[in-house]
Design a protein around this motif. Structure first.
Motif, PDB file in Angstrom:
ATOM      1  N   ALA A  79       0.819  -1.228   0.000  1.00 20.36           N
ATOM      2  CA  ALA A  79       0.000   0.000   0.000  1.00 20.36           C
ATOM      3  C   ALA A  79       0.845   1.268   0.000  1.00 20.36           C
ATOM      4  N   LEU A  80       2.065   1.168   0.502  1.00 17.09           N
ATOM      5  CA  LEU A  80       2.878   2.388   0.646  1.00 17.09           C
ATOM      6  C   LEU A  80       4.221   2.219  -0.065  1.00 17.09           C
ATOM      7  N   PRO A  81       4.193   2.038  -1.361  1.00 15.90           N
ATOM      8  CA  PRO A  81       5.465   1.746  -2.038  1.00 15.90           C
ATOM      9  C   PRO A  81       6.466   2.897  -1.973  1.00 15.90           C
ATOM     10  N   ASN A  82       5.970   4.132  -1.826  1.00 11.77           N
ATOM     11  CA  ASN A  82       6.896   5.278  -1.867  1.00 11.77           C
ATOM     12  C   ASN A  82       7.148   5.922  -0.513  1.00 11.77           C
ATOM     13  N   ALA A  83       6.630   5.292   0.551  1.00  8.60           N
ATOM     14  CA  ALA A  83       6.744   5.933   1.862  1.00  8.60           C
ATOM     15  C   ALA A  83       8.093   5.642   2.511  1.00  8.60           C
ATOM     16  N   THR A  84       8.452   6.502   3.467  1.00  9.85           N
ATOM     17  CA  THR A  84       9.639   6.266   4.297  1.00  9.85           C
ATOM     18  C   THR A  84       9.126   5.590   5.566  1.00  9.85           C
ATOM     19  N   VAL A  85       9.478   4.339   5.753  1.00 13.31           N
ATOM     20  CA  VAL A  85       8.974   3.603   6.920  1.00 13.31           C
ATOM     21  C   VAL A  85      10.133   3.306   7.869  1.00 13.31           C
ATOM     22  N   ILE A  86       9.967   3.707   9.115  1.00 16.16           N
ATOM     23  CA  ILE A  86      11.009   3.425  10.120  1.00 16.16           C
ATOM     24  C   ILE A  86      10.367   2.582  11.220  1.00 16.16           C
ATOM     25  N   ILE A  87      10.943   1.417  11.450  1.00 13.09           N
ATOM     26  CA  ILE A  87      10.391   0.509  12.466  1.00 13.09           C
ATOM     27  C   ILE A  87      11.440   0.287  13.554  1.00 13.09           C
ATOM     28  N   ALA A  88      11.103   0.678  14.783  1.00 12.87           N
ATOM     29  CA  ALA A  88      12.025   0.427  15.901  1.00 12.87           C
ATOM     30  C   ALA A  88      11.575  -0.837  16.614  1.00 12.87           C
ATOM     31  N   THR A  89      12.489  -1.712  16.896  1.00 15.65           N
ATOM     32  CA  THR A  89      12.116  -2.964  17.551  1.00 15.65           C
ATOM     33  C   THR A  89      13.344  -3.651  18.147  1.00 15.65           C
ATOM     34  N   GLN A  90      13.067  -4.555  19.070  1.00 17.05           N
ATOM     35  CA  GLN A  90      14.185  -5.389  19.519  1.00 17.05           C
ATOM     36  C   GLN A  90      14.055  -6.792  18.960  1.00 17.05           C
ATOM     37  N   ARG A  91      12.957  -7.022  18.173  1.00 19.99           N
ATOM     38  CA  ARG A  91      12.749  -8.357  17.569  1.00 19.99           C
ATOM     39  C   ARG A  91      13.311  -8.367  16.153  1.00 19.99           C
ATOM     40  N   LEU A  92      14.328  -9.116  15.924  1.00 19.52           N
ATOM     41  CA  LEU A  92      14.949  -9.145  14.602  1.00 19.52           C
ATOM     42  C   LEU A  92      13.944  -9.528  13.522  1.00 19.52           C
ATOM     43  N   SER A  93      13.029 -10.482  13.861  1.00 19.10           N
ATOM     44  CA  SER A  93      12.079 -10.948  12.839  1.00 19.10           C
ATOM     45  C   SER A  93      11.229  -9.797  12.296  1.00 19.10           C
ATOM     46  N   SER A  94      11.016  -8.741  13.102  1.00 21.50           N
ATOM     47  CA  SER A  94      10.162  -7.632  12.650  1.00 21.50           C
ATOM     48  C   SER A  94      10.833  -6.807  11.563  1.00 21.50           C
ATOM     49  N   VAL A  95      12.177  -6.837  11.507  1.00 15.75           N
ATOM     50  CA  VAL A  95      12.857  -5.990  10.523  1.00 15.75           C
ATOM     51  C   VAL A  95      13.847  -6.771   9.657  1.00 15.75           C
ATOM     52  N   ALA A  96      13.766  -8.119   9.749  1.00 18.61           N
ATOM     53  CA  ALA A  96      14.754  -8.939   9.027  1.00 18.61           C
ATOM     54  C   ALA A  96      14.771  -8.614   7.537  1.00 18.61           C
ATOM     55  N   ASP A  97      13.581  -8.285   6.974  1.00 23.28           N
ATOM     56  CA  ASP A  97      13.532  -8.013   5.535  1.00 23.28           C
ATOM     57  C   ASP A  97      13.574  -6.504   5.226  1.00 23.28           C
ATOM     58  N   ALA A  98      13.953  -5.692   6.201  1.00 22.59           N
ATOM     59  CA  ALA A  98      14.027  -4.244   5.958  1.00 22.59           C
ATOM     60  C   ALA A  98      15.174  -3.936   4.990  1.00 22.59           C
TER      61      ALA A  98
END
Ligand SMILES: Nc1ncnc2c1ncn2[C@@H]1O[C@H](COP(=O)(O)OP(=O)(O)OP(=O)(O)O)[C@@H](O)[C@H]1O
Length: 582
Positions: free
Chosen positions: A525-544
């Motif tokens: 839905a947001l192909p052009n957005a700047t998305v920043i995700i803070a987390t301590q769970r690697l799985s949440s951002v593994a594909d960042a």
């Protein structure tokens, strides 16, 4: 706001209202002058009634003077009621205005400003402290004119009747004033303790009410009760002490007044005996004496509430004088473009009174059309980093640029319209699902709400309820599960379709399947957005696209997951510990 001496703080707080309430105040003063003059005239009539009517058994004189006194009493009553109504109107207008001022000022506070006062204290200042000021304004407006006229006018008229007992009046008034000052001086420090204890009681109560479940789960009811009891006891003890002093005051005043009346009666009896005074005049004298002492008493009442109101005024002024630690410049600049790039430039942050900075020399960029993960252990500064990007706090060193411009140069409200924020605690308000979602955009149609809920994978549970979008949400979202709250918060951030998303642990309460679906939806839905995700769970951002690893307040690694696996020791340790715990 200017610095004022403590005594002038109350005055400086009230000054703006005097102009606003000029007409009611003038009306009140006129009414009070009229009412007091009437009441001072009454003893004169009483004397004539006794000396010319009763003493001479002149019935028509008694009737004539009696009717005049009755009419004057009725007029005096009407005037007193009118004065009380006006006094209430003036004092409640002032308190409403003060509450509004405090509320507005608190609305400009940053998170750090809130921390300085504490929520409990801000509530006390907006309610109890404003009430103290309201009370003093009411008393001042209703006695300000009455008391001096009663004291001065009563004394003059009494002396006109006979000068001989006048020293009794002077001695009594001086004695009363001394007693009042001595007692009130002992009350002042107690008032300061009372206001502080109410703050503490509010804080303890708030903490315990919001943490009831945890307190019960850990069986800490006794500790909680003890903390509450300690503050409650202090409040009761201090209020009791003030109450005792008030009793002393309320006993001393009539005692001194009655002693003076007896003295006047004694002197009057001798004077009547010698033919220097008439019986009616002695009665009038005693009435004047009681009026003078009533004037002194109401003034003392004012003196006894004034110190407390001064303390409250100082507490209100502290809030109003607080310059928000984050402010928009007078001449904010709008960025030339809204490319959605968020850039940290050698950014450092140290919280006030902290020994060490939370973040030191942090530099990286978050680009549109990409997801940046901020990964780090608990307390590593992830939330702080997002707070800097949303300008909830300002860096102590370095800068944060959004859309190519330092955030401090931009208008905060304008910046926020371009950001969708999901806080670590979702922060839902009491209302409905729809009202919470529309915080993101009040004009959003139902279709837009459902679309956002779809992306956040929240459609199922909202649609399952017959009320749908109108399903009730308790304050804090307490009637929803943690995962439901998170998804509503995510949908709320999506409603406005900004180009920057700051998501603080947005998937922590979701199961892995739902987390994956939500992330896929966001990417689509947001192909052009700047998305920043803070987390301590690697799985949440593994594909960042980029993962920034924080450690010890610094960036210890940056790159995609594969690169970090090769280059970053902390990343490998995190990955290992999380794969083990799965
Ligand atoms: N308002 C504050 N005043 C003082 N210190 C604070 C404040 N907020 C956070 N800190 C401190 O800053 C450090 C970083 O906190 P922060 O919330 O940014 O960490 P985090 O990485 O988001 O942690 P978590 O993953 O546990 O949420 C912590 O040591 C915390 O105690």
């Amino acid at each position: 706001m200017k610095q004022h001496r403590p005594r002038r703080i109350l005055w400086s707080l009230l000054k703006p209202y005097i102009r606003q309430l000029a007409w009611p105040l003038i009306a009140l003063i006129i009414i009070q002058i009229a009412a007091t003059t009437l009441s001072l005239y009454t003893p004169f009539l009483t004397a004539r009634l006794v000396d010319e009517g009763i003493a001479k058994a002149d019935v028509s004189r008694i009737e004539h003077l009696g009717v005049i006194m009755l009419v004057l009493a009725a007029i005096s009553l009407v005037l007193s009621v009118a004065a009380t109504i006006l006094g209430s109107r003036i004092s409640t207008t002032v308190s409403r205005g003060l509450r509004r001022e405090v509320y507005r000022r608190v609305g400009t506070f940053s998170a750090l400003d809130f921390d300085r006062f504490g929520t409990g204290s801000l509530i006390t200042r907006t309610t109890n402290d404003v009430n103290q000021v309201e009370q003093v304004v009411f008393i001042v407006t209703t006695v300000l004119v009455t008391a001096p006229i009663m004291v001065v006018g009563g004394t003059v008229l009494a002396i006109r009747v006979s000068a001989e007992p006048a020293p009794i009046i002077v001695v009594t008034a001086v004695l009363l004033a001394i007693v009042v000052v001595v007692i009130v001086r002992r009350m002042i420090p107690q008032y300061a303790i009372i206001q502080k204890t109410i703050d503490a009681l509010n804080r303890v109560l708030r903490e315990q009410l919001s943490g009831t479940r945890i307190i019960r789960a850990f069986g800490r009811e006794h500790t909680a009760l003890a903390r509450f009891g300690e503050q409650n006891d202090t409040l009761a003890r201090t209020s009791y002490r003030v109450g005792m002093l008030q009793v002393l005051l309320m006993t001393a005043i009539p005692l001194i007044s009655n002693a003076a009346a007896i003295a006047v009666l004694g002197v009057g009896a001798v004077l009547v005996d010698h033919g220097h005074m008439q019986v009616g005049q002695v009665i009038a004298y005693i009435t004047y004496l009681s009026q003078i002492l009533a004037g002194v008493s109401v003034a003392t009442l004012l003196i006894s509430v004034l110190p407390r109101a001064r303390i409250s005024a100082e507490r209100i002024r502290e809030v109003l004088a607080t310059v928000p630690s984050i402010r928009t410049r007078r001449d904010p600049i709008s960025p030339q473009h809204d490319d959605g790039i968020v850039r940290f430039l050698r950014t450092s942050l140290a919280y006030p009174d902290a020994q060490e900075p939370v973040l030191t020399d942090v530099s990286f960029s978050c680009l549109p059309g990409s997801v940046t993960g901020i990964l780090g252990g608990t307390g590593s500064g992830k939330t702080t980093l997002l707070a800097l990007a949303a300008r909830m706090i300002d860096p102590t060193d370095g800068a944060v640029h959004v859309n190519g411009l330092d955030l401090r140069a931009q208008n905060r409200s304008e910046v926020w319209t371009q950001m969708g924020v999901v806080a670590q605690r979702p922060g839902l308000l009491g209302g409905t699902i729809a009202s919470n979602l529309r915080l993101g955009n009040p004009d959003a149609s139902d279709a837009q709400l459902w679309e956002a809920l779809d992306i956040a994978c929240a459609t199922d549970f909202v649609a399952a309820d017959p009320a749908g979008l109108d399903r009730a949400v308790a304050p804090g979202g307490k009637n929803l599960s943690g995962g439901q709250r998170q998804r509503i918060a995510l949908a709320r951030a999506l409603i406005r379709r900004p180009n920057i998303y700051l998501l603080d642990d947005p998937f922590s309460a979701l199961d892995p399947g739902t987390e994956r679906r939500v992330k896929n939806n966001i990417a689509a839905a947001l192909p052009n957005a700047t998305v920043i995700i803070a987390t301590q769970r690697l799985s949440s951002v593994a594909d960042a696209d980029t993962i920034v690893v924080l450690g010890g307040g610094r960036i210890v690694g940056a790159g995609d997951a594969d690169e970090l696996a090769d280059t970053c020791q902390e990343f490998r340790e995190l990955a290992l510990s999380q794969s083990r715990s799965r």
